[in-house]
Design a protein around this motif. Structure first.
Motif, mmCIF file in Angstrom:
data_model
loop_
_atom_site.group_PDB
_atom_site.id
_atom_site.type_symbol
_atom_site.label_atom_id
_atom_site.label_comp_id
_atom_site.label_asym_id
_atom_site.label_seq_id
_atom_site.Cartn_x
_atom_site.Cartn_y
_atom_site.Cartn_z
ATOM 1 N N ILE A 188 0.886 -1.362 -0.081
ATOM 2 C CA ILE A 188 0.209 0.580 -0.067
ATOM 3 C C ILE A 188 0.914 1.259 0.177
ATOM 4 N N VAL A 189 2.489 0.713 0.801
ATOM 5 C CA VAL A 189 3.164 2.422 1.307
ATOM 6 C C VAL A 189 3.287 2.554 -0.557
ATOM 7 N N ASP A 190 4.041 1.479 -0.978
ATOM 8 C CA ASP A 190 4.878 1.634 -2.245
ATOM 9 C C ASP A 190 3.546 2.009 -3.417
ATOM 10 N N ALA A 191 2.813 2.385 -3.078
ATOM 11 C CA ALA A 191 1.945 2.755 -4.309
ATOM 12 C C ALA A 191 0.837 3.638 -4.218
ATOM 13 N N SER A 192 1.710 4.775 -3.056
ATOM 14 C CA SER A 192 0.485 5.154 -2.482
ATOM 15 C C SER A 192 -0.986 5.236 -2.817
ATOM 16 N N ALA A 193 -1.590 4.186 -1.989
ATOM 17 C CA ALA A 193 -2.759 4.023 -2.192
ATOM 18 C C ALA A 193 -3.989 4.622 -1.607
ATOM 19 N N LYS A 194 -4.721 4.891 -2.411
ATOM 20 C CA LYS A 194 -5.405 6.048 -2.057
ATOM 21 C C LYS A 194 -6.665 5.193 -1.208
ATOM 22 N N VAL A 195 -7.435 4.331 -1.909
ATOM 23 C CA VAL A 195 -8.046 3.136 -1.367
ATOM 24 C C VAL A 195 -8.278 2.036 -1.271
ATOM 25 N N VAL A 196 -8.684 1.449 0.167
ATOM 26 C CA VAL A 196 -8.757 -0.075 -0.291
ATOM 27 C C VAL A 196 -9.605 -0.424 -0.325
ATOM 28 N N LEU A 197 -9.902 -2.020 -0.820
ATOM 29 C CA LEU A 197 -11.110 -2.642 -1.392
ATOM 30 C C LEU A 197 -11.139 -3.794 -0.730
ATOM 31 N N THR A 198 -11.716 -4.573 0.487
ATOM 32 C CA THR A 198 -11.697 -5.323 1.354
ATOM 33 C C THR A 198 -13.120 -5.887 1.543
ATOM 34 N N ALA A 199 -12.818 -7.306 1.921
ATOM 35 C CA ALA A 199 -14.096 -8.074 2.753
ATOM 36 C C ALA A 199 -13.928 -8.398 4.164
ATOM 37 N N ASP A 200 -14.805 -8.357 4.567
ATOM 38 C CA ASP A 200 -15.097 -8.412 5.972
ATOM 39 C C ASP A 200 -14.250 -9.262 7.001
ATOM 40 N N GLU A 201 -14.200 -10.917 6.293
ATOM 41 C CA GLU A 201 -13.936 -11.690 6.333
ATOM 42 C C GLU A 201 -13.513 -12.717 4.817
ATOM 43 N N GLY A 202 -12.868 -13.271 5.001
ATOM 44 C CA GLY A 202 -12.575 -14.666 3.203
ATOM 45 C C GLY A 202 -12.828 -15.907 4.267
ATOM 46 N N LYS A 203 -13.171 -16.718 3.435
ATOM 47 C CA LYS A 203 -13.503 -18.197 3.457
ATOM 48 C C LYS A 203 -12.184 -18.755 3.185
ATOM 49 N N ARG A 204 -11.733 -19.961 3.389
ATOM 50 C CA ARG A 204 -10.379 -21.105 2.361
ATOM 51 C C ARG A 204 -11.244 -22.476 3.258
ATOM 52 N N GLY A 205 -10.925 -22.974 2.531
ATOM 53 C CA GLY A 205 -11.463 -24.195 3.050
ATOM 54 C C GLY A 205 -11.880 -24.401 4.351
ATOM 55 N N GLY A 206 -12.993 -24.028 4.559
ATOM 56 C CA GLY A 206 -13.982 -23.938 5.701
ATOM 57 C C GLY A 206 -13.417 -22.988 6.983
ATOM 58 N N LYS A 207 -12.200 -22.380 6.902
ATOM 59 C CA LYS A 207 -11.261 -21.361 7.505
ATOM 60 C C LYS A 207 -12.008 -20.441 7.170
ATOM 61 N N SER A 208 -11.675 -19.779 8.634
ATOM 62 C CA SER A 208 -11.837 -17.891 8.384
ATOM 63 C C SER A 208 -10.719 -17.385 8.118
ATOM 64 N N ILE A 209 -10.698 -16.531 7.814
ATOM 65 C CA ILE A 209 -9.673 -15.523 7.409
ATOM 66 C C ILE A 209 -10.073 -13.842 7.710
ATOM 67 N N ALA A 210 -9.481 -13.741 9.483
ATOM 68 C CA ALA A 210 -9.243 -11.666 9.007
ATOM 69 C C ALA A 210 -9.401 -10.802 8.593
ATOM 70 N N THR A 211 -9.172 -10.710 7.739
ATOM 71 C CA THR A 211 -9.020 -10.215 6.750
ATOM 72 C C THR A 211 -9.170 -8.468 6.891
ATOM 73 N N LYS A 212 -10.985 -8.137 7.436
ATOM 74 C CA LYS A 212 -10.432 -6.847 7.644
ATOM 75 C C LYS A 212 -9.577 -6.421 9.011
ATOM 76 N N ARG A 213 -9.316 -7.411 9.713
ATOM 77 C CA ARG A 213 -8.986 -7.041 10.468
ATOM 78 C C ARG A 213 -7.210 -6.768 10.153
ATOM 79 N N ILE A 214 -6.779 -7.520 9.183
ATOM 80 C CA ILE A 214 -5.382 -7.426 8.599
ATOM 81 C C ILE A 214 -5.190 -6.367 8.058
ATOM 82 N N VAL A 215 -5.858 -5.769 6.933
ATOM 83 C CA VAL A 215 -6.091 -4.555 6.533
ATOM 84 C C VAL A 215 -6.222 -3.670 7.527
ATOM 85 N N ASP A 216 -7.177 -3.327 8.862
ATOM 86 C CA ASP A 216 -6.780 -3.027 9.407
ATOM 87 C C ASP A 216 -5.631 -2.260 10.433
ATOM 88 N N GLN A 217 -4.565 -3.079 10.651
ATOM 89 C CA GLN A 217 -3.378 -3.162 11.212
ATOM 90 C C GLN A 217 -2.413 -2.592 10.042
#
Ligand code: ATP
Ligand code: MG
Length: 662
Positions: A188-217
């Motif tokens: 994000i920093v390298d590209a000076s991105a203005k907006v981030v498009l994301t989701a609350d969570e991801g699902k893969r192989g039955g497991k949840s991924i804390a997508t939004k939390r990762i984005v927040d950090q």
């Protein structure tokens, strides 16, 4: 220098074009249906690229303003440009024109993480969604030329995101949604991105991924980001920053479902994408609109022999170039139905891929050697009972495919009735550059065969930089002249672009891979140049030794590297993973060493063989040999950039294993 030619270049089996492909009753006639026709077209494409690519660009793309100049610039200055005055919009080309012609045709089949969750989106719907999101982005102040980061699970909204950016001339930078918050922040920093498009969570192989939390950090330390737009995928509670975070569904509901596409110059950037990081710090590769789109469309048409009724399934993630070109831009520019797969090859069982092929009657199937080897390891029983007869072309990309794995793919998946296309390319090449064509080129397992249209591959002597003419030569692989879909720069770092690709050998694009042209003119990718091993003056390719190991019935995967050796300069260390239920033993290790000796020669006998539970891989599934090299050579404290490592815990395991053995 030459790399020693191993046995597989000598008497390798040749597989003719499968009869079924040329039989017009059982499948559509391939666009290129003989080797002669391929040669004729290829010759024109490199000798008269102006005519060849003008014709192709008119056939495959819709231009809002025609170009006058086909190409300019070159490798010397790194100022390559194609279709100079032309204007077009990638989203118009991928969506609108098909929404007008075939509005009810399915554009996207989404095979969700759970096998019973399928969503189909028509071209008409796609146009509305893309338009709405484009309007949302505009309302957030996004303008032509702004960079947008996309960190999304494999859901249709991810595709919509790419196309919405393209529609308004914003430049997308997709970051694979398995990356950590630090890796995301760096991008994000390298590209000076203005907006981030994301989701609350991801699902893969039955497991949840804390997508939004990762984005927040990640965003906490990215001052350029003004808004985060969040798609509700699972409905989980997520942290929220008022003023910055916005719900996708709320903003979309306010937006008009039509947005006029922004006319873009052919050379305006379409996207940035960071490389996989197999060899070092990832590079922010930049692709432009006209040339990239043409490469994407042309390769889907000719290499996958795409016909209008086909169901095209590329199983890569959208976070890699393979997903960009062969899930999104290539199939959609041709008005195809493209399949988007959210899950993993083994969820809920290792039959998942075959279930998908059967259910959706997939005609083209495209995956990576790492998946093929993993499924081969688990056994043939997982394919039993599945109807795979819809398949015509099955492809491989990402690493050299070992002949043993190639033959398994051909027999078990292709039922010896499909064209197997081992496609060689890179993030930087934009689209496939060396490959068989299904109806025209007889294949050899492990060889990517011949150049695609417009590509003039050359094999250079790595020391002198001289072109090695004729057949039966080995050296480094380069490309002799510019082609439309090549990357134009490394973002904000044109020096790195020049130094990495154009300066190592003046007048050529340097791939960084070693290659041979065999006696029949077939190209074999030998692995990364940095990975070549030199034992007592014999230069050995990693790909070849690894393939020799995989020939052994106990071995699932292999990675070979050079260790320091006072006597021989370097010596071979081989890491292998074994098939299930096979025990590691000293006897087995001896057998494996013998195997290499038998297949390649006594000089290639590994000094050490380690049977390990896993190999270090990038998040895109490629083996990172540099990690193994550091560990073996006692430099584990200098592993370099490991942020792209899929499972960082393998490093400790490997260090222990090497220590135990020495
Ligand atoms: P980095 O450039 O950051 O080290 P990377 O090279 O792995 O990462 P990608 O652009 O994803 O990033 O991968 C391109 C590389 O993958 C090629 O240079 C080549 O080494 C390998 N590759 C891709 N397809 C094939 C293939 N069919 N046969 C052999 N090697 C392949
Ligand atoms: Mg690379």
């Amino acid at each position: 220098m030459t790399v020693e030619a191993g046995s597989n270049t000598m008497n390798d089996p040749i597989f003719p074009v499968p009869k079924r492909l040329l039989d017009s009753k059982s499948s559509p006639t391939p666009y290129v249906d003989s080797f002669e026709k391929y040669q004729e077209m290829w010759k024109q494409s490199v000798e008269d690229p102006d005519t060849f690519f003008t014709n192709l660009s008119k056939e495959l793309l819709s231009w809002s303003k025609p170009f006058q100049t086909v190409r300019s610039g070159g490798f010397a200055e790194g100022d390559v440009a194609w279709f100079l005055e032309g204007e077009l919009n990638a989203s118009y080309n991928c969506v609108d024109r098909h929404a007008l012609a075939t509005p009810d045709k399915v554009a996207i089949i989404h095979e969700g993480d759970e096998p019973d969750s399928v969503r189909k989106i028509t071209y008409r719907e796609l146009l509305q969604e893309v338009s709405r999101l484009a309007n949302v982005l505009k309302s957030l102040g996004v303008r032509k030329g702004d960079n947008i980061a996309i960190y999304m699970p494999m859901i249709p909204e991810a595709v919509v995101s790419l196309l919405a950016c393209a529609r308004i001339g914003a430049v997308h930078s997709v970051v694979f949604a398995g990356f950590s918050s630090d890796s995301l922040r760096d991008r994000i920093v390298d590209a000076s991105a203005k907006v981030v498009l994301t989701a609350d969570e991801g699902k893969r192989g039955g497991k949840s991924i804390a997508t939004k939390r990762i984005v927040d950090q990640a965003v906490a330390n990215s001052p350029s980001v003004s808004n985060v737009l969040v798609f509700r995928r699972t409905g989980a509670e997520v942290p929220w920053t008022e003023g910055r975070d916005l719900w996708w569904h709320e903003e979309m509901a306010k937006a008009r479902p039509y947005c006029a596409p922004e006319p873009m110059n052919a050379e305006d950037p379409l996207f940035l994408l960071y490389t996989s990081g197999s060899t070092g710090t990832p590079k922010g590769v930049m692709h432009t609109t006209g040339g990239y789109l043409l490469g994407a469309g042309a390769t889907v048409k000719y290499i996958f022999d795409y016909h209008p009724q086909d169901i095209f399934a590329c199983m890569a993630d959208i976070g890699w170039i393979t997903g960009h070109t062969y899930i999104v831009y290539g199939p959609l520019v041709l008005g195809a139905t493209t399949l988007l797969f959210e899950s993993t090859p083994t969820y809920p069982t290792p039959s998942r891929f075959w279930e998908v092929v059967q259910k959706h009657k997939v005609t083209q199937f495209y995956t990576a050697p790492t998946a093929i080897r993993a499924l081969r390891r688990l056994g043939d029983k997982w394919l039993e009972g599945y109807d795979l007869s819809s398949l015509r072309v099955i492809g491989s990309v990402g690493e050299p495919i070992n002949p043993e794995a190639w033959e398994w793919y051909n027999e078990q998946v292709g039922k010896k009735n499909c064209a197997v296309v081992d496609t060689y390319w890179q993030t930087e090449t934009g689209s496939i550059i060396v490959t068989p064509l299904p109806g025209a080129i007889a294949t050899k397992p492990g060889s990517a065969t011949f150049p695609f249209f417009g590509i003039k591959p050359v094999i250079l002597d790595p020391t002198s930089g001289k072109e090695l003419e004729g057949n039966d030569v080995t050296g480094v692989l380069a490309v002799g002249q510019p082609w439309p879909s090549m990357a134009r720069t490394v973002y904000n770092n044109h020096h790195r672009y020049l130094d990495t690709y154009l300066r190592p050998y003046n007048g050529y694009y340097f791939t960084g891979d070693g290659a041979s042209r065999d006696k029949d003119g077939y190209i074999w990718i030998r692995g990364r140049v940095d990975d070549v091993i030199n034992v007592s003056g014999h230069r050995l390719s990693t790909a070849e030794i690894e393939s020799a190991l995989i020939l052994h019935h106990s071995v699932a995967e292999a990675a070979v590297i050079g260790g320091h050796d006072d006597l021989t300069g370097q010596c071979i260390h081989a890491f292998t993973t074994l098939k299930p239920n096979i025990e590691d033993s000293e006897g087995l290790e001896k057998e494996l060493a013998l195997q290499v000796r038998k297949v390649i020669g006594p000089f290639a006998t590994p000094k050490a063989i380690y049977c390990v539970s896993d190999l270090p891989k990038t998040r895109s599934g490629k083996i990172m040999r540099r990690i193994l090299r550091k560990i073996v050579n006692n430099e584990a404290d200098q592993l370099g950039d490991t942020s792209t490592l899929a499972d960082p815990s393998v490093v400790e395991m490997l260090i222990d294993k090497v220590k135990q053995s020495s």
